[in-house]
Motif scaffolding. Structure first.
Motif, PDB file in Angstrom:
ATOM      1  N   TYR A  83       0.846  -1.204   0.000  1.00  0.00           N
ATOM      2  CA  TYR A  83       0.000   0.000   0.000  1.00  0.00           C
ATOM      3  C   TYR A  83       0.877   1.248   0.000  1.00  0.00           C
ATOM      4  N   ARG A  84       1.903   1.247   0.842  1.00  0.00           N
ATOM      5  CA  ARG A  84       2.801   2.410   0.939  1.00  0.00           C
ATOM      6  C   ARG A  84       3.540   2.631  -0.376  1.00  0.00           C
ATOM      7  N   TRP A  85       4.032   1.550  -0.981  1.00  0.00           N
ATOM      8  CA  TRP A  85       4.740   1.677  -2.270  1.00  0.00           C
ATOM      9  C   TRP A  85       3.812   2.220  -3.346  1.00  0.00           C
ATOM     10  N   ARG A  86       2.561   1.740  -3.366  1.00  0.00           N
ATOM     11  CA  ARG A  86       1.604   2.223  -4.359  1.00  0.00           C
ATOM     12  C   ARG A  86       1.325   3.715  -4.144  1.00  0.00           C
ATOM     13  N   LYS A  87       1.172   4.119  -2.880  1.00  0.00           N
ATOM     14  CA  LYS A  87       0.932   5.532  -2.588  1.00  0.00           C
ATOM     15  C   LYS A  87       2.116   6.396  -3.015  1.00  0.00           C
ATOM     16  N   LEU A  88       3.340   5.923  -2.786  1.00  0.00           N
ATOM     17  CA  LEU A  88       4.528   6.679  -3.196  1.00  0.00           C
ATOM     18  C   LEU A  88       4.595   6.812  -4.713  1.00  0.00           C
ATOM     19  N   GLU A  89       4.242   5.731  -5.424  1.00  0.00           N
ATOM     20  CA  GLU A  89       4.228   5.798  -6.890  1.00  0.00           C
ATOM     21  C   GLU A  89       3.170   6.786  -7.380  1.00  0.00           C
ATOM     22  N   GLU A  90       1.989   6.754  -6.758  1.00  0.00           N
ATOM     23  CA  GLU A  90       0.929   7.693  -7.139  1.00  0.00           C
ATOM     24  C   GLU A  90       1.352   9.128  -6.859  1.00  0.00           C
ATOM     25  N   GLU A  91       2.018   9.348  -5.721  1.00  0.00           N
ATOM     26  CA  GLU A  91       2.475  10.689  -5.370  1.00  0.00           C
ATOM     27  C   GLU A  91       3.540  11.176  -6.350  1.00  0.00           C
ATOM     28  N   GLU A  92       4.433  10.276  -6.749  1.00  0.00           N
ATOM     29  CA  GLU A  92       5.466  10.660  -7.711  1.00  0.00           C
ATOM     30  C   GLU A  92       4.840  11.003  -9.067  1.00  0.00           C
ATOM     31  N   GLN A  93       3.860  10.216  -9.490  1.00  0.00           N
ATOM     32  CA  GLN A  93       3.174  10.509 -10.751  1.00  0.00           C
ATOM     33  C   GLN A  93       2.457  11.853 -10.665  1.00  0.00           C
ATOM     34  N   ALA A  94       1.813  12.128  -9.535  1.00  0.00           N
ATOM     35  CA  ALA A  94       1.125  13.413  -9.344  1.00  0.00           C
ATOM     36  C   ALA A  94       2.134  14.555  -9.363  1.00  0.00           C
ATOM     37  N   MET A  95       3.322  14.329  -8.807  1.00  0.00           N
ATOM     38  CA  MET A  95       4.362  15.362  -8.809  1.00  0.00           C
ATOM     39  C   MET A  95       4.793  15.679 -10.245  1.00  0.00           C
ATOM     40  N   TYR A  96       4.974  14.644 -11.083  1.00  0.00           N
ATOM     41  CA  TYR A  96       5.372  14.891 -12.479  1.00  0.00           C
ATOM     42  C   TYR A  96       4.263  15.620 -13.251  1.00  0.00           C
ATOM     43  N   GLU A  97       3.017  15.266 -12.972  1.00  0.00           N
ATOM     44  CA  GLU A  97       1.899  15.986 -13.596  1.00  0.00           C
ATOM     45  C   GLU A  97       1.906  17.460 -13.173  1.00  0.00           C
ATOM     46  N   MET A  98       2.172  17.701 -11.889  1.00  0.00           N
ATOM     47  CA  MET A  98       2.227  19.081 -11.391  1.00  0.00           C
ATOM     48  C   MET A  98       3.379  19.838 -12.040  1.00  0.00           C
ATOM     49  N   VAL A  99       4.515  19.194 -12.227  1.00  0.00           N
ATOM     50  CA  VAL A  99       5.661  19.842 -12.891  1.00  0.00           C
ATOM     51  C   VAL A  99       5.271  20.269 -14.303  1.00  0.00           C
ATOM     52  N   LYS A 100       4.580  19.379 -15.033  1.00  0.00           N
ATOM     53  CA  LYS A 100       4.133  19.740 -16.389  1.00  0.00           C
ATOM     54  C   LYS A 100       3.213  20.954 -16.368  1.00  0.00           C
ATOM     55  N   LYS A 101       2.276  20.964 -15.424  1.00  0.00           N
ATOM     56  CA  LYS A 101       1.338  22.091 -15.328  1.00  0.00           C
ATOM     57  C   LYS A 101       2.064  23.395 -14.987  1.00  0.00           C
ATOM     58  N   ILE A 102       3.033  23.326 -14.070  1.00  0.00           N
ATOM     59  CA  ILE A 102       3.794  24.518 -13.692  1.00  0.00           C
ATOM     60  C   ILE A 102       4.563  25.048 -14.893  1.00  0.00           C
ATOM     61  N   ILE A 103       5.210  24.148 -15.628  1.00  0.00           N
ATOM     62  CA  ILE A 103       5.972  24.580 -16.816  1.00  0.00           C
ATOM     63  C   ILE A 103       5.039  25.258 -17.811  1.00  0.00           C
ATOM     64  N   ASP A 104       3.855  24.688 -18.031  1.00  0.00           N
ATOM     65  CA  ASP A 104       2.895  25.292 -18.953  1.00  0.00           C
ATOM     66  C   ASP A 104       2.471  26.681 -18.501  1.00  0.00           C
ATOM     67  N   VAL A 105       2.196  26.838 -17.207  1.00  0.00           N
ATOM     68  CA  VAL A 105       1.752  28.145 -16.694  1.00  0.00           C
ATOM     69  C   VAL A 105       2.857  29.184 -16.837  1.00  0.00           C
ATOM     70  N   VAL A 106       4.083  28.837 -16.454  1.00  0.00           N
ATOM     71  CA  VAL A 106       5.194  29.792 -16.531  1.00  0.00           C
ATOM     72  C   VAL A 106       5.503  30.130 -17.994  1.00  0.00           C
ATOM     73  N   GLN A 107       5.460  29.138 -18.848  1.00  0.00           N
ATOM     74  CA  GLN A 107       5.714  29.372 -20.272  1.00  0.00           C
ATOM     75  C   GLN A 107       4.618  30.255 -20.873  1.00  0.00           C
ATOM     76  N   ASP A 108       3.360  29.971 -20.556  1.00  0.00           N
ATOM     77  CA  ASP A 108       2.254  30.797 -21.050  1.00  0.00           C
ATOM     78  C   ASP A 108       2.365  32.233 -20.549  1.00  0.00           C
ATOM     79  N   HIS A 109       2.767  32.385 -19.296  1.00  0.00           N
ATOM     80  CA  HIS A 109       2.936  33.735 -18.742  1.00  0.00           C
ATOM     81  C   HIS A 109       4.022  34.488 -19.509  1.00  0.00           C
ATOM     82  N   TYR A 110       5.101  33.811 -19.841  1.00  0.00           N
ATOM     83  CA  TYR A 110       6.183  34.435 -20.588  1.00  0.00           C
ATOM     84  C   TYR A 110       5.707  34.850 -21.990  1.00  0.00           C
ATOM     85  N   VAL A 111       4.942  33.986 -22.645  1.00  0.00           N
ATOM     86  CA  VAL A 111       4.391  34.313 -23.966  1.00  0.00           C
ATOM     87  C   VAL A 111       3.478  35.535 -23.857  1.00  0.00           C
ATOM     88  N   ASP A 112       2.646  35.563 -22.832  1.00  0.00           N
ATOM     89  CA  ASP A 112       1.758  36.724 -22.625  1.00  0.00           C
ATOM     90  C   ASP A 112       2.572  37.988 -22.362  1.00  0.00           C
TER      91      ASP A 112
END
Length: 187
Positions: A83-112
């Motif tokens: 259970y703990r390993w599965r939760k850590l994997e899910e958290e890591e996947q969520a972290m990578y998704e958040m990184v993608k979203k942050i990059i998109d927001v910062v990049q869009d802000h720069y374009v604007d």
């Protein structure tokens, strides 16, 4: 001559469970075979046979129960670790998704900003967090957010972390550092 090794001693383990010992002709010698047994000697002389049997049965049942309790504990520990390993994997996947979203927001802000739609070429880290995570989810997503910020600081060269004074207050901001020669199809 050839020396012979004596046979392994016959201990009669089942007999010891009943609280009785095997005795031969010479009480000081260890009984090595069944044919040398002369009598049984009780370690508890005032205990009847029925009591001995019930005590032996209780000991055997107790040992079996201890074994199964240990087995159940180890099984539960394995389930908890999975259970703990599965939760850590899910958290890591969520972290990578958040990184993608942050990059998109910062990049869009720069374009604007390049198109004069934004006042500054940088965006506040907390502003990005407030944009991406609704207030009711911030406590639950705090660990994912912190890991994403840490990941960006150490692994992303296109985003630079700086400190700026905004509205009279020092705050950490992100600035997109990639040259503006990219198209929407590259994003």
């Amino acid at each position: 001559g050839v020396s012979q090794r004596p046979a392994a001693p016959f201990t009669g383990t089942g007999v010891w469970l009943l609280g009785a010992g095997l005795k031969g002709e010479d009480p000081s010698e260890l009984v090595t075979t069944v044919d040398k047994v002369v009598c049984l000697e009780s370690s508890r002389p005032r205990m009847g046979v029925g009591c001995r049997l019930s005590r032996a049965l209780l000991t055997a049942v107790t040992n079996v129960l201890i074994f199964f309790w240990c087995l159940a504990f180890l099984w539960g520990l394995l389930i908890l670790l999975k259970y703990r390993w599965r939760k850590l994997e899910e958290e890591e996947q969520a972290m990578y998704e958040m990184v993608k979203k942050i990059i998109d927001v910062v990049q869009d802000h720069y374009v604007d900003w390049e198109q004069d739609m934004e006042r500054y070429p940088y965006v506040g880290i907390l502003h990005v967090r407030d944009t991406l995570i609704p207030p009711q989810s911030r406590r639950r997503m705090k660990r994912v957010w912190d890991r994403a910020v840490e990941f960006l600081a150490s692994n992303e060269s296109r985003i630079q972390t700086e400190s700026h004074r905004v509205a009279g207050e020092d705050m950490l901001v992100w600035r997109w550092t990639k040259p503006s020669s990219f198209s929407d199809s590259e994003r």
